[in-house]
Write an enzyme that holds these catalytic residues in place. Sequence first.
Site, PDB file in Angstrom:
ATOM      1  N   GLU A 135      34.827  19.091  35.251  1.00  0.00           N
ATOM      2  CA  GLU A 135      35.872  18.434  34.475  1.00  0.00           C
ATOM      3  C   GLU A 135      37.270  18.794  34.974  1.00  0.00           C
ATOM      4  OE1 GLU A 135      35.354  19.180  30.279  1.00  0.00           O
ATOM      5  OE2 GLU A 135      33.303  18.376  30.277  1.00  0.00           O
ATOM      6  N   ASP A 190      25.657  18.747  35.402  1.00  0.00           N
ATOM      7  CA  ASP A 190      26.976  19.059  34.841  1.00  0.00           C
ATOM      8  C   ASP A 190      27.200  20.563  34.920  1.00  0.00           C
ATOM      9  OD1 ASP A 190      29.246  18.051  33.728  1.00  0.00           O
ATOM     10  OD2 ASP A 190      28.360  17.595  31.774  1.00  0.00           O
ATOM     11  N   LYS A 239      28.810  17.710  38.572  1.00  0.00           N
ATOM     12  CA  LYS A 239      30.011  17.160  37.948  1.00  0.00           C
ATOM     13  C   LYS A 239      30.823  18.298  37.368  1.00  0.00           C
ATOM     14  CE  LYS A 239      30.021  14.889  33.780  1.00  0.00           C
ATOM     15  NZ  LYS A 239      30.938  15.735  32.985  1.00  0.00           N
ATOM     16  N   ASP A 279      26.285  18.554  30.050  1.00  0.00           N
ATOM     17  CA  ASP A 279      26.350  19.749  29.198  1.00  0.00           C
ATOM     18  C   ASP A 279      26.429  19.340  27.730  1.00  0.00           C
ATOM     19  OD1 ASP A 279      28.941  18.857  29.134  1.00  0.00           O
ATOM     20  OD2 ASP A 279      29.860  20.789  29.631  1.00  0.00           O
ATOM     21  N   SER A 280      26.447  18.029  27.468  1.00  0.00           N
ATOM     22  CA  SER A 280      26.266  17.542  26.098  1.00  0.00           C
ATOM     23  C   SER A 280      24.933  18.032  25.551  1.00  0.00           C
ATOM     24  CB  SER A 280      26.323  16.006  26.053  1.00  0.00           C
ATOM     25  OG  SER A 280      25.492  15.442  27.043  1.00  0.00           O
ATOM     26  N   GLU A 316      36.553   9.335  30.411  1.00  0.00           N
ATOM     27  CA  GLU A 316      36.072   9.379  29.022  1.00  0.00           C
ATOM     28  C   GLU A 316      37.232   9.159  28.047  1.00  0.00           C
ATOM     29  OE1 GLU A 316      33.493  12.643  28.043  1.00  0.00           O
ATOM     30  OE2 GLU A 316      33.524  12.170  25.905  1.00  0.00           O
TER      31      GLU A 316
HETATM   32  O1  KIV Z   1      27.988  16.019  29.146  1.00  0.00           O
HETATM   33  C1  KIV Z   1      27.958  14.783  29.120  1.00  0.00           C
HETATM   34  O2  KIV Z   1      27.051  14.158  28.572  1.00  0.00           O
HETATM   35  C2  KIV Z   1      29.071  14.063  29.745  1.00  0.00           C
HETATM   36  C3  KIV Z   1      29.127  12.581  29.538  1.00  0.00           C
HETATM   37  C4  KIV Z   1      29.709  12.284  28.212  1.00  0.00           C
HETATM   38  C5  KIV Z   1      29.875  11.908  30.619  1.00  0.00           C
HETATM   39  O3  KIV Z   1      29.883  14.657  30.360  1.00  0.00           O
END
Ligand code: KIV
Length: 276
Positions: A105, A73, A103, A34-35, A172
């Site tokens: 969090e 994510d 994924k 989600d970056s 992280e």
């Molecule tokens: O969203 C993302 O890119 C991440 C990585 C930093 C692990 O969660």
Amino acid sequence: MSGRGERIVMVTAYDYPSGRLADVAGIDLILVGDSAAMTVLGHATTVPATMEEMLMLTRAVTRGAERPLVVADMPFGSYQVSDEDAVRNAVRFVKEAGADAVKLEGAGPSLSRVAALVGVGIPVMGHLGLTPQSATMLGGYRAQGKTAEKARKLLEDAVALERAGCFALVLEAVPAPVAARISDELGIPTIGIGSGAGCDGQVLVLHDLLGLYSGHSPRFTKRYAEIGAEIQGALEQFAADVRSGAFPEEEHTYAMPEDELEAFLSSPTPRARTET
Ligand code: KIV
């Protein structure tokens, strides 16, 4: 791989070409992070990423990446409310976008989400330490687990996520010795980002490692290229060539048979149809 002592390589990707390139480069896992909200969509944080945006990006990546495991994510809001929401949204990633895993969090309420997802057959990667979706609660984008008490809590959360069914865990911005101990104690692999060499694998955000993101990059990233500068230089050259007439050249155009050209050039100019 971690059982064989092989370090796991993960990178983020957000579209077909980056998925394809990561595959060809032999990357083990691709995270459609989600970056993307920041690197691709231009937001200041990861929070605004939506399900529809993440689904579109994941679909593009899975079209390009055949061999690596693709992890989608789950964006903020897609799993925080209930286990049912988490399952409904994760199913979309697998069914509509071709993701192999998702994924999410944190621990706490995320533990029952992990169990629910694994219960319906969706592999889940956890994410502890600096969890960007809750960065405000953590006091900003800063390292986590820097006191014995907080480090102990991270270890407890990591063990709880493993017990809940996670197949791997991103750590992280965790002090290296803390991440190393968590990695030693867990049976599942840890993938570190800013958490030292004691993790079982490493992940970097694609735009950080390529030098493609002009925003602030955390100190733990390493630039392996300056693609942003390359792209800017190419665009400036293109603009200059168009303006000077240096582009296009003969080789960039299509020819036609001589007789057809002559016939075309000698044909009368069509008159505009006059209304009667
Ligand atoms: O969203 C993302 O890119 C991440 C990585 C930093 C692990 O969660």
